[in-house]
Enzyme design. Structure first.
Site, mmCIF file in Angstrom:
data_model
loop_
_atom_site.group_PDB
_atom_site.id
_atom_site.type_symbol
_atom_site.label_atom_id
_atom_site.label_comp_id
_atom_site.label_asym_id
_atom_site.label_seq_id
_atom_site.Cartn_x
_atom_site.Cartn_y
_atom_site.Cartn_z
ATOM 1 N N GLY A 97 -50.006 18.524 -121.250
ATOM 2 C CA GLY A 97 -49.666 19.547 -120.276
ATOM 3 C C GLY A 97 -50.545 20.761 -120.488
ATOM 4 O O GLY A 97 -51.120 20.939 -121.562
ATOM 5 N N ASN A 98 -50.652 21.584 -119.450
ATOM 6 C CA ASN A 98 -51.454 22.792 -119.569
ATOM 7 C C ASN A 98 -51.151 23.701 -118.389
ATOM 8 O O ASN A 98 -50.792 23.246 -117.314
ATOM 9 C CB ASN A 98 -52.955 22.456 -119.636
ATOM 10 C CG ASN A 98 -53.353 21.380 -118.656
ATOM 11 O OD1 ASN A 98 -53.338 21.584 -117.456
ATOM 12 N ND2 ASN A 98 -53.683 20.199 -119.172
ATOM 13 N N SER A 109 -58.176 22.762 -125.270
ATOM 14 C CA SER A 109 -57.966 21.311 -125.328
ATOM 15 C C SER A 109 -57.392 20.892 -126.677
ATOM 16 O O SER A 109 -57.903 21.291 -127.725
ATOM 17 C CB SER A 109 -59.311 20.608 -125.105
ATOM 18 O OG SER A 109 -59.139 19.216 -125.109
ATOM 19 N N GLY A 110 -56.312 20.096 -126.615
ATOM 20 C CA GLY A 110 -55.813 19.419 -127.806
ATOM 21 C C GLY A 110 -55.175 20.290 -128.865
ATOM 22 O O GLY A 110 -54.863 19.794 -129.952
ATOM 23 N N SER A 157 -59.042 23.119 -121.868
ATOM 24 C CA SER A 157 -58.368 21.872 -121.492
ATOM 25 C C SER A 157 -59.303 20.987 -120.664
ATOM 26 O O SER A 157 -60.042 21.476 -119.808
ATOM 27 C CB SER A 157 -57.117 22.204 -120.673
ATOM 28 O OG SER A 157 -56.665 21.056 -119.986
ATOM 29 N N SER A 158 -59.234 19.685 -120.918
ATOM 30 C CA SER A 158 -60.097 18.763 -120.173
ATOM 31 C C SER A 158 -59.745 18.746 -118.683
ATOM 32 O O SER A 158 -60.552 18.323 -117.854
ATOM 33 C CB SER A 158 -60.006 17.351 -120.760
ATOM 34 O OG SER A 158 -58.664 16.940 -120.801
ATOM 35 N N HIS A 209 -46.709 15.969 -117.683
ATOM 36 C CA HIS A 209 -46.376 14.568 -117.456
ATOM 37 C C HIS A 209 -44.859 14.426 -117.557
ATOM 38 O O HIS A 209 -44.362 13.488 -118.173
ATOM 39 C CB HIS A 209 -47.097 13.669 -118.456
ATOM 40 C CG HIS A 209 -48.572 13.552 -118.201
ATOM 41 N ND1 HIS A 209 -49.318 12.472 -118.616
ATOM 42 C CD2 HIS A 209 -49.446 14.367 -117.568
ATOM 43 C CE1 HIS A 209 -50.587 12.643 -118.256
ATOM 44 N NE2 HIS A 209 -50.698 13.793 -117.626
ATOM 45 N N ASP A 216 -35.003 24.671 -101.101
ATOM 46 C CA ASP A 216 -35.092 26.066 -101.545
ATOM 47 C C ASP A 216 -36.473 26.383 -102.115
ATOM 48 O O ASP A 216 -36.897 27.536 -102.103
ATOM 49 C CB ASP A 216 -34.039 26.355 -102.624
ATOM 50 C CG ASP A 216 -32.664 26.610 -102.034
ATOM 51 O OD1 ASP A 216 -32.579 26.987 -100.855
ATOM 52 O OD2 ASP A 216 -31.677 26.427 -102.769
ATOM 53 N N HIS A 265 -50.762 9.223 -112.085
ATOM 54 C CA HIS A 265 -51.035 10.224 -113.105
ATOM 55 C C HIS A 265 -49.808 11.110 -113.337
ATOM 56 O O HIS A 265 -49.007 10.831 -114.234
ATOM 57 C CB HIS A 265 -52.287 11.015 -112.696
ATOM 58 C CG HIS A 265 -52.720 12.032 -113.692
ATOM 59 N ND1 HIS A 265 -53.890 12.740 -113.575
ATOM 60 C CD2 HIS A 265 -52.134 12.483 -114.820
ATOM 61 C CE1 HIS A 265 -54.018 13.565 -114.601
ATOM 62 N NE2 HIS A 265 -52.965 13.426 -115.360
HETATM 63 ZN ZN LIG Z 1 -52.488 14.666 -117.042
#
Ligand SMILES: [Zn+2]
Length: 233
Positions: A31-32, A48-49, A77-78, A100, A123, A172
């Protein structure tokens, strides 16, 4: 002197990333969240990571809208190219979030849009949360993350991204956005909640139809738009 990313917004992006974890929407580092600073034209995003437990505001990576790093020592982040494509094409965005989260991702994996089945959904989202088309092999092989952004933009050719601030990327997971990093994270929380409700609704009654337009309009427009009257001024 070069413009710098707003310190207040840096804190907001940091808090939005933490919120995704606190709400149970992120497992591991899946997540990001990012934020756009209109004054500087820069974007700050999670590195990233980096485990969320170790994340600090100063770890956020600041880039321009072309992805060139302006501040920070870590790699972004990728998913950065996906976020940037949304900022470039949806004017007025202040934040983007990606998770995700389980049930929203289940709809995405099934390549199923999430219809509006009740007022909780209406809403926040003015109708169906769309699913993207499946990506072609050439789109996956080269510039995959950028092309993920492109299929999202393509999906919104006939949908106002400010009225439906969420999408389910086929096979995804969800991306959400809003006028601020906080709103983007909030929309991830709400999307997962209404996806859970929809899953239970379909379990009870698989043929449940979507809510009719007038009820969707009533609930969305009383909270959003020029005639909004819900809540405090
Ligand atoms: Zn993803």
């Amino acid at each position: 002197m070069a413009l710098r990313f707003s310190e207040d917004l840096r804190q907001a992006v940091y808090q939005a990333n933490l919120r995704l974890v606190e709400e149970g929407l992120v497992v591991g580092t899946w997540g990001n969240a990012s934020g756009f600073d209109p004054a500087s034209g820069l974007v700050a995003i999670k590195p990233s990571g980096v485990p969320y437990a170790d994340l600090r505001p100063e770890h956020l990576v600041v880039v321009d809208l072309d992805g060139a790093v302006v501040e920070g020592d870590l790699r972004p982040s990728s998913d950065l190219p996906t976020h940037l494509e949304l900022y470039r094409h949806f004017p007025g965005l202040g934040g983007v979030a990606h998770t995700h989260s389980t049930v929203a991702t289940a709809f995405a994996q099934a390549c199923r849009p999430l219809p509006c089945l009740g007022t909780t959904h209406a809403d926040h989202f003015h109708g169906t949360v769309p699913a993207t088309r499946e990506m072609r092999p050439d789109e996956i092989a080269t510039d995959y993350e950028l092309n993920t952004g492109r299929v999202i933009v393509e999906t919104f050719a006939t949908v106002d991204p400010h009225h439906v601030p969420a999408v389910l990327v086929a096979h995804h997971g969800p991306f959400t956005w809003g006028p601020s990093p906080r709103a983007a994270a909030e929309n991830s929380v709400v999307l997962e909640a209404v996806a859970q409700m929809a899953l239970h609704t379909y379990a009870l009654a698989p043929a449940t139809p979507p809510v009719a337009g007038p009820l969707i309009d009533k609930h969305f427009l009383r909270k959003h738009g020029p005639g909004a009257y819900y809540g405090q001024r």
